[in-house]
Design a protein around this motif. Sequence first.
Motif, PDB file in Angstrom:
ATOM      1  N   LEU A 131      32.059  -6.214 -20.830  1.00 14.16           N
ATOM      2  CA  LEU A 131      31.445  -6.574 -22.136  1.00 14.16           C
ATOM      3  C   LEU A 131      31.717  -7.832 -22.490  1.00 14.16           C
ATOM      4  CD1 LEU A 131      30.959  -5.446 -25.056  1.00 14.16           C
ATOM      5  CD2 LEU A 131      33.151  -4.946 -25.290  1.00 14.16           C
ATOM      6  N   ARG A 132      32.841  -8.596 -22.138  1.00 18.02           N
ATOM      7  CA  ARG A 132      32.954 -10.210 -22.266  1.00 18.02           C
ATOM      8  C   ARG A 132      32.010 -10.798 -21.657  1.00 18.02           C
ATOM      9  NH1 ARG A 132      37.683 -10.067 -20.494  1.00 18.02           N
ATOM     10  NH2 ARG A 132      38.627  -9.880 -22.186  1.00 18.02           N
ATOM     11  N   PRO A 133      31.596 -10.809 -20.709  1.00 14.41           N
ATOM     12  CA  PRO A 133      30.693 -11.707 -20.046  1.00 14.41           C
ATOM     13  C   PRO A 133      29.098 -11.422 -20.591  1.00 14.41           C
ATOM     14  CG  PRO A 133      31.157 -10.255 -18.082  1.00 14.41           C
ATOM     15  CD  PRO A 133      32.365 -10.064 -19.501  1.00 14.41           C
ATOM     16  N   SER A 134      28.910  -9.988 -20.861  1.00 16.28           N
ATOM     17  CA  SER A 134      27.674  -9.587 -21.665  1.00 16.28           C
ATOM     18  C   SER A 134      27.397 -10.245 -22.767  1.00 16.28           C
ATOM     19  CB  SER A 134      27.730  -8.018 -21.417  1.00 16.28           C
ATOM     20  OG  SER A 134      27.629  -7.538 -20.228  1.00 16.28           O
ATOM     21  N   ALA A 135      28.644 -10.076 -23.727  1.00 17.59           N
ATOM     22  CA  ALA A 135      28.650 -10.627 -25.038  1.00 17.59           C
ATOM     23  C   ALA A 135      28.393 -12.250 -24.988  1.00 17.59           C
ATOM     24  CB  ALA A 135      29.926 -10.198 -25.777  1.00 17.59           C
ATOM     25  N   ARG A 136      29.098 -12.808 -24.148  1.00 13.04           N
ATOM     26  CA  ARG A 136      29.079 -14.213 -24.046  1.00 13.04           C
ATOM     27  C   ARG A 136      27.716 -14.591 -23.610  1.00 13.04           C
ATOM     28  NH1 ARG A 136      32.641 -18.206 -23.310  1.00 13.04           N
ATOM     29  NH2 ARG A 136      31.485 -19.073 -21.648  1.00 13.04           N
ATOM     30  N   TYR A 137      27.107 -13.960 -22.583  1.00  9.35           N
ATOM     31  CA  TYR A 137      25.647 -14.342 -22.426  1.00  9.35           C
ATOM     32  C   TYR A 137      24.685 -14.072 -23.738  1.00  9.35           C
ATOM     33  CZ  TYR A 137      21.019 -14.359 -20.421  1.00  9.35           C
ATOM     34  OH  TYR A 137      19.798 -14.219 -20.061  1.00  9.35           O
ATOM     35  N   VAL A 138      24.693 -12.861 -24.365  1.00  7.12           N
ATOM     36  CA  VAL A 138      23.903 -12.628 -25.331  1.00  7.12           C
ATOM     37  C   VAL A 138      24.029 -13.515 -26.602  1.00  7.12           C
ATOM     38  CG1 VAL A 138      23.090 -10.706 -27.070  1.00  7.12           C
ATOM     39  CG2 VAL A 138      23.473 -10.273 -24.717  1.00  7.12           C
ATOM     40  N   PHE A 139      25.382 -13.650 -27.052  1.00  3.24           N
ATOM     41  CA  PHE A 139      25.693 -14.489 -28.057  1.00  3.24           C
ATOM     42  C   PHE A 139      25.624 -16.025 -27.623  1.00  3.24           C
ATOM     43  CE2 PHE A 139      27.624 -10.504 -29.483  1.00  3.24           C
ATOM     44  CZ  PHE A 139      26.921 -10.285 -30.712  1.00  3.24           C
ATOM     45  N   GLY A 140      25.777 -16.451 -26.646  1.00  2.00           N
ATOM     46  CA  GLY A 140      25.565 -17.852 -26.131  1.00  2.00           C
ATOM     47  C   GLY A 140      24.168 -18.247 -26.020  1.00  2.00           C
TER      48      GLY A 140
END
Length: 146
Positions: free
Chosen positions: A127-136
Amino acid sequence: MANFLLERTAPLPLDEAWRRITRWRRHGDVVPLTVVTVVPPEPTRVGTVVMARSGVGPLSFEDPMVVTVWQPPQDGAPGMCRLEKRGRVVLGWAELEVRPGPGGRTRVVWREEIRIRLLPSLFDGLLRPSARYVFGRALNRLLRHP
């Protein structure tokens, strides 16, 4: 629960960076499969509800976020906004901050804690890297386009 931090430096004045990251409906333009509505529509203040609806048809869900802190930048001082996620699927909070950066630029900080109800913490590593990618990616697009 997954925590992440995004930091960007933008060649924008504080007020303009703030305006770009807090135009809530634009978040729907930069986050895939998402539509954002705001109640009341304008101006944002403590208590404003930002409703993100993500997904397609019956496979969609609502992510209501309530503005609990609203401090726009003023006279060169930093600005900060906090949204509490109060949905049935997505929980947590997000903080968006603008502050003076190097060389007259603006430093933008996005902190978030996100939890997906019924998703075991075992999946936080995904979840963490997925969220970082989408929101980044969303933050980059918000800052680049007025």
